[in-house]
Design a protein around this motif. Structure first.
Motif, PDB file in Angstrom:
ATOM      1  N   PRO A 105     -48.517 -24.139  22.371  1.00 17.12           N
ATOM      2  CA  PRO A 105     -47.141 -24.432  21.947  1.00 17.12           C
ATOM      3  C   PRO A 105     -46.666 -25.794  22.457  1.00 17.12           C
ATOM      4  O   PRO A 105     -47.121 -26.266  23.495  1.00 17.12           O
ATOM      5  N   GLY A 106     -45.728 -26.379  21.723  1.00 12.53           N
ATOM      6  CA  GLY A 106     -45.219 -27.686  22.100  1.00 12.53           C
ATOM      7  C   GLY A 106     -43.840 -27.658  22.720  1.00 12.53           C
ATOM      8  O   GLY A 106     -43.267 -28.717  22.996  1.00 12.53           O
ATOM      9  N   TRP A 107     -43.298 -26.447  22.950  1.00  8.18           N
ATOM     10  CA  TRP A 107     -41.964 -26.338  23.532  1.00  8.18           C
ATOM     11  C   TRP A 107     -41.879 -25.112  24.431  1.00  8.18           C
ATOM     12  O   TRP A 107     -42.735 -24.234  24.394  1.00  8.18           O
ATOM     13  N   ARG A 108     -40.810 -25.061  25.240  1.00  9.49           N
ATOM     14  CA  ARG A 108     -40.635 -23.951  26.190  1.00  9.49           C
ATOM     15  C   ARG A 108     -39.141 -23.737  26.421  1.00  9.49           C
ATOM     16  O   ARG A 108     -38.377 -24.701  26.533  1.00  9.49           O
ATOM     17  N   LEU A 109     -38.728 -22.460  26.510  1.00 12.16           N
ATOM     18  CA  LEU A 109     -37.350 -22.112  26.843  1.00 12.16           C
ATOM     19  C   LEU A 109     -37.354 -21.406  28.196  1.00 12.16           C
ATOM     20  O   LEU A 109     -38.038 -20.390  28.370  1.00 12.16           O
ATOM     21  N   SER A 110     -36.594 -21.944  29.142  1.00 11.13           N
ATOM     22  CA  SER A 110     -36.548 -21.412  30.503  1.00 11.13           C
ATOM     23  C   SER A 110     -35.096 -21.171  30.909  1.00 11.13           C
ATOM     24  O   SER A 110     -34.210 -21.946  30.538  1.00 11.13           O
ATOM     25  N   VAL A 111     -34.885 -20.140  31.707  1.00 10.98           N
ATOM     26  CA  VAL A 111     -33.527 -19.752  32.091  1.00 10.98           C
ATOM     27  C   VAL A 111     -33.519 -19.359  33.563  1.00 10.98           C
ATOM     28  O   VAL A 111     -34.460 -18.727  34.053  1.00 10.98           O
ATOM     29  N   ALA A 112     -32.440 -19.725  34.266  1.00 11.54           N
ATOM     30  CA  ALA A 112     -32.280 -19.319  35.657  1.00 11.54           C
ATOM     31  C   ALA A 112     -30.807 -19.052  35.944  1.00 11.54           C
ATOM     32  O   ALA A 112     -29.930 -19.744  35.415  1.00 11.54           O
ATOM     33  N   PRO A 113     -30.520 -18.069  36.793  1.00 16.09           N
ATOM     34  CA  PRO A 113     -29.130 -17.840  37.209  1.00 16.09           C
ATOM     35  C   PRO A 113     -28.708 -18.892  38.232  1.00 16.09           C
ATOM     36  O   PRO A 113     -29.551 -19.498  38.904  1.00 16.09           O
ATOM     37  N   LEU A 114     -27.424 -19.108  38.352  1.00 13.66           N
ATOM     38  CA  LEU A 114     -26.879 -20.064  39.315  1.00 13.66           C
ATOM     39  C   LEU A 114     -26.055 -19.331  40.360  1.00 13.66           C
ATOM     40  O   LEU A 114     -25.470 -18.279  40.105  1.00 13.66           O
ATOM     41  N   THR A 115     -25.985 -19.917  41.536  1.00 15.16           N
ATOM     42  CA  THR A 115     -25.242 -19.278  42.621  1.00 15.16           C
ATOM     43  C   THR A 115     -23.740 -19.254  42.368  1.00 15.16           C
ATOM     44  O   THR A 115     -23.020 -18.485  43.014  1.00 15.16           O
ATOM     45  N   ASP A 116     -23.249 -20.084  41.443  1.00 13.24           N
ATOM     46  CA  ASP A 116     -21.824 -20.072  41.120  1.00 13.24           C
ATOM     47  C   ASP A 116     -21.467 -19.019  40.071  1.00 13.24           C
ATOM     48  O   ASP A 116     -20.336 -18.965  39.589  1.00 13.24           O
ATOM     49  N   GLY A 117     -22.448 -18.193  39.706  1.00 18.98           N
ATOM     50  CA  GLY A 117     -22.219 -17.137  38.733  1.00 18.98           C
ATOM     51  C   GLY A 117     -22.588 -17.505  37.317  1.00 18.98           C
ATOM     52  O   GLY A 117     -22.536 -16.652  36.421  1.00 18.98           O
ATOM     53  N   GLY A 118     -22.972 -18.753  37.080  1.00 24.82           N
ATOM     54  CA  GLY A 118     -23.335 -19.199  35.746  1.00 24.82           C
ATOM     55  C   GLY A 118     -24.825 -19.098  35.480  1.00 24.82           C
ATOM     56  O   GLY A 118     -25.589 -18.464  36.231  1.00 24.82           O
ATOM     57  N   THR A 119     -25.239 -19.738  34.391  1.00 26.46           N
ATOM     58  CA  THR A 119     -26.633 -19.732  33.956  1.00 26.46           C
ATOM     59  C   THR A 119     -27.014 -21.138  33.532  1.00 26.46           C
ATOM     60  O   THR A 119     -26.199 -21.858  32.958  1.00 26.46           O
ATOM     61  N   ILE A 120     -28.265 -21.510  33.821  1.00 27.61           N
ATOM     62  CA  ILE A 120     -28.796 -22.773  33.311  1.00 27.61           C
ATOM     63  C   ILE A 120     -29.930 -22.463  32.342  1.00 27.61           C
ATOM     64  O   ILE A 120     -30.823 -21.664  32.651  1.00 27.61           O
ATOM     65  N   VAL A 121     -29.852 -23.040  31.154  1.00 28.86           N
ATOM     66  CA  VAL A 121     -30.867 -22.855  30.121  1.00 28.86           C
ATOM     67  C   VAL A 121     -31.519 -24.206  29.871  1.00 28.86           C
ATOM     68  O   VAL A 121     -30.819 -25.207  29.646  1.00 28.86           O
ATOM     69  N   ALA A 122     -32.841 -24.261  29.935  1.00 29.18           N
ATOM     70  CA  ALA A 122     -33.578 -25.502  29.727  1.00 29.18           C
ATOM     71  C   ALA A 122     -34.506 -25.355  28.521  1.00 29.18           C
ATOM     72  O   ALA A 122     -35.353 -24.466  28.506  1.00 29.18           O
ATOM     73  N   LEU A 123     -34.318 -26.217  27.532  1.00 28.49           N
ATOM     74  CA  LEU A 123     -35.238 -26.289  26.402  1.00 28.49           C
ATOM     75  C   LEU A 123     -36.014 -27.587  26.536  1.00 28.49           C
ATOM     76  O   LEU A 123     -35.427 -28.674  26.537  1.00 28.49           O
ATOM     77  N   THR A 124     -37.321 -27.473  26.670  1.00 29.67           N
ATOM     78  CA  THR A 124     -38.185 -28.622  26.899  1.00 29.67           C
ATOM     79  C   THR A 124     -39.211 -28.685  25.778  1.00 29.67           C
ATOM     80  O   THR A 124     -39.821 -27.663  25.440  1.00 29.67           O
ATOM     81  N   CYS A 125     -39.410 -29.866  25.188  1.00 25.24           N
ATOM     82  CA  CYS A 125     -40.396 -29.983  24.114  1.00 25.24           C
ATOM     83  C   CYS A 125     -41.082 -31.339  24.173  1.00 25.24           C
ATOM     84  O   CYS A 125     -40.531 -32.320  24.686  1.00 25.24           O
ATOM     85  N   SER A 126     -42.294 -31.378  23.651  1.00 30.06           N
ATOM     86  CA  SER A 126     -43.024 -32.635  23.563  1.00 30.06           C
ATOM     87  C   SER A 126     -42.250 -33.616  22.687  1.00 30.06           C
ATOM     88  O   SER A 126     -41.667 -33.242  21.666  1.00 30.06           O
ATOM     89  N   HIS A 127     -42.255 -34.882  23.082  1.00 28.59           N
ATOM     90  CA  HIS A 127     -41.574 -35.916  22.306  1.00 28.59           C
ATOM     91  C   HIS A 127     -42.227 -36.099  20.937  1.00 28.59           C
ATOM     92  O   HIS A 127     -41.632 -36.690  20.029  1.00 28.59           O
ATOM     93  N   VAL A 128     -43.440 -35.588  20.756  1.00 28.62           N
ATOM     94  CA  VAL A 128     -44.077 -35.652  19.441  1.00 28.62           C
ATOM     95  C   VAL A 128     -43.272 -34.836  18.431  1.00 28.62           C
ATOM     96  O   VAL A 128     -43.163 -35.200  17.259  1.00 28.62           O
TER      97      VAL A 128
END
Length: 454
Positions: A105-128
């Motif tokens: 695959p050329g992309w990835r979706l990652s998620v983590a909780p935050l200590t302030d009660g929120g969520t961080i979502v990261a979408l990472t993909c090849s520049h191609v």
């Protein structure tokens, strides 16, 4: 049939050992916890959307590589340990590995909780697969699919990809190769090759001469006197490089008010900010070459629809002078090697193509203005988004093949704020996040710019 562009091919070669791979990343922060079911639906929409594709190489010399649908995806990554907000960039740094645009695959979706009660979502993909604006469009379509329950990639069959340019374009590799050879021949490749060594050096010297004659203006750095000399020790060529990053927020009204006060625009203030930070770090040259990506889309496509231009910033330049230089620069583009038709790169082996295009678009600083974030990205279902940041990563970067760029800036507007991401490739003088923060704070103080961590 969708074919890769010359820009796509340049990024593809970095995944094949010719340079350092570049991946793009969008960071999406919510004010509360996003339930796994919602994230699973988003992941599925991305898996069936326009990022779900891979490169298929041709067997015919001169034919361009093509895109093929690829439903393989990295599984949704759900991290259980809450992160402090300051740790978001370091966590996100690790999301850029094992992205393969050719085999997937050329992309990835990652998620983590935050200590302030929120969520961080990261979408990472090849520049191609896409540039920053293309990545935003892909997310926008995925969110529409999540909300409606529709397919994120409607109207396509196996191996097909949607695009208005595809009508009647199911041509063979033989036809595509013939078109490429004809384009290069008509472009006078033989005559252009004879001039290959000269234009780049002449163009750069002319830019420097014009920049040295700039008139001093408010907001420049010339009044600050000398800069510290380089003192960094040589580093082993195969040592892995750390790429510290910092994400800042500024009220849009204040950013634009200060830009106007100095005779500039939001964009020219951005370029000035990044250049001034580099000089404050100890960059030894009296001029800084800035690379400026330009979005060339005439409709919302998920591709690398960008061109590059450049300006040379002097220590006398403030936002007003940079505004004038940028306006002129946007009327031109960096040309292909030695004036050759860019399709020439399809006709030579990958190693030769890499040598001809190596360093394309790289200058001392990169200033990528992503522009406004669409309102559709303001929420993930019922969860309000509090900030969005974009940037590029260089997974596996080592000192021996680091790019010329020393400091990169990525600016976007989200609601009533500007989000500024800064990333250092200058370990001799900007070795960590603390150094980035000190330099950013000092530069902001020079013009009373009210920045704060996002």
């Amino acid at each position: 049939m969708r074919r890769l562009s010359v820009v796509d091919e340049i990024f593809l070669r970095t995944h094949q050992g010719f340079g350092t791979p570049i991946v793009l990343q969008g960071l999406w922060r919510t004010e509360d916890v996003v339930e796994p079911a919602m994230l699973t639906r988003l992941h599925e929409a991305l898996r069936t959307g326009p990022l779900a594709r891979r490169v298929v190489r041709p067997r015919i010399p001169g034919a361009r590589s093509r895109w093929q649908h690829n439903g393989r995806a990295h599984p949704l990554e759900l991290h259980g340990t809450p992160l402090v907000p300051e740790a978001i960039p370091a966590w996100a740094d690790t999301r850029g590995t094992h992205l393969d645009p050719e085999h997937g695959p050329g992309w990835r979706l990652s998620v983590a909780p935050l200590t302030d009660g929120g969520t961080i979502v990261a979408l990472t993909c090849s520049h191609v697969l896409a540039d920053a604006r293309g990545l935003i469009i892909a997310v926008e379509r995925a969110l529409q699919a999540v909300d409606s329950g529709a397919d994120a990639n409607p109207g396509t069959g196996p191996g097909e990809l949607p695009d208005s340019r595809n009508a009647g374009a199911h041509d063979s590799d033989w036809v595509d190769a013939a078109r490429t050879w004809a384009t290069v021949a008509l472009g006078g490749a033989r005559a252009a090759a004879a001039r290959l060594p000269r234009p780049v050096r002449r163009h750069r010297s002319e830019l420097a001469e014009r920049s040295d004659s700039a008139v001093p203006e408010l907001g420049g750095r010339s009044e600050l006197g000398g800069r510290p000399e380089l003192s960094g020790r040589p580093r082993p060529g195969n040592a892995e490089m750390f790429e510290p990053a910092l994400i800042l927020r500024c009220p849009a009204a204040e950013w634009e008010r200060i830009a106007t006060a100095y005779g500039g625009t939001a964009n020219s203030l951005f370029i000035w900010f990044v250049a001034d930070m580099l000089w404050a770090a100890g960059f030894p040259a009296t001029v800084i070459a800035a690379s400026l990506p330009v979005d060339t889309r005439d409709e919302p496509r998920i591709d690398n629809e960008l061109a590059m231009t450049e300006i040379v910033v002097t220590q006398r330049d403030g936002p007003a002078g940079i505004r004038a230089k940028s306006r002129a620069a946007y009327e031109r583009r960096m040309s292909s090697p030695g004036g050759l038709p860019e399709e020439f790169l399809y006709l030579v082996p990958d190693k030769v193509a890499h040598l001809l295009s190596r360093g394309a678009g790289e200058r001392d600083i990169l200033c990528s203005n992503i522009g406004p974030i669409p309102p559709a990205l303001s929420a993930l279902g019922p969860h309000e988004c509090t900030g969005i940041a974009t940037r590029a990563l260089h997974p596996g970067l080592i000192h021996a093949n680091r790019p010329r760029t020393r400091l990169s800036g990525y600016l976007c507007r989200f609601r009533d704020d500007y989000l500024l991401t800064l990333a250092s490739l200058y370990p001799e003088h900007i070795a960590d996040v603390a150094a980035l923060h000190r330099l950013a704070a000092a530069t902001a103080a020079r013009v009373d710019l009210p920045i704060r961590p996002w």
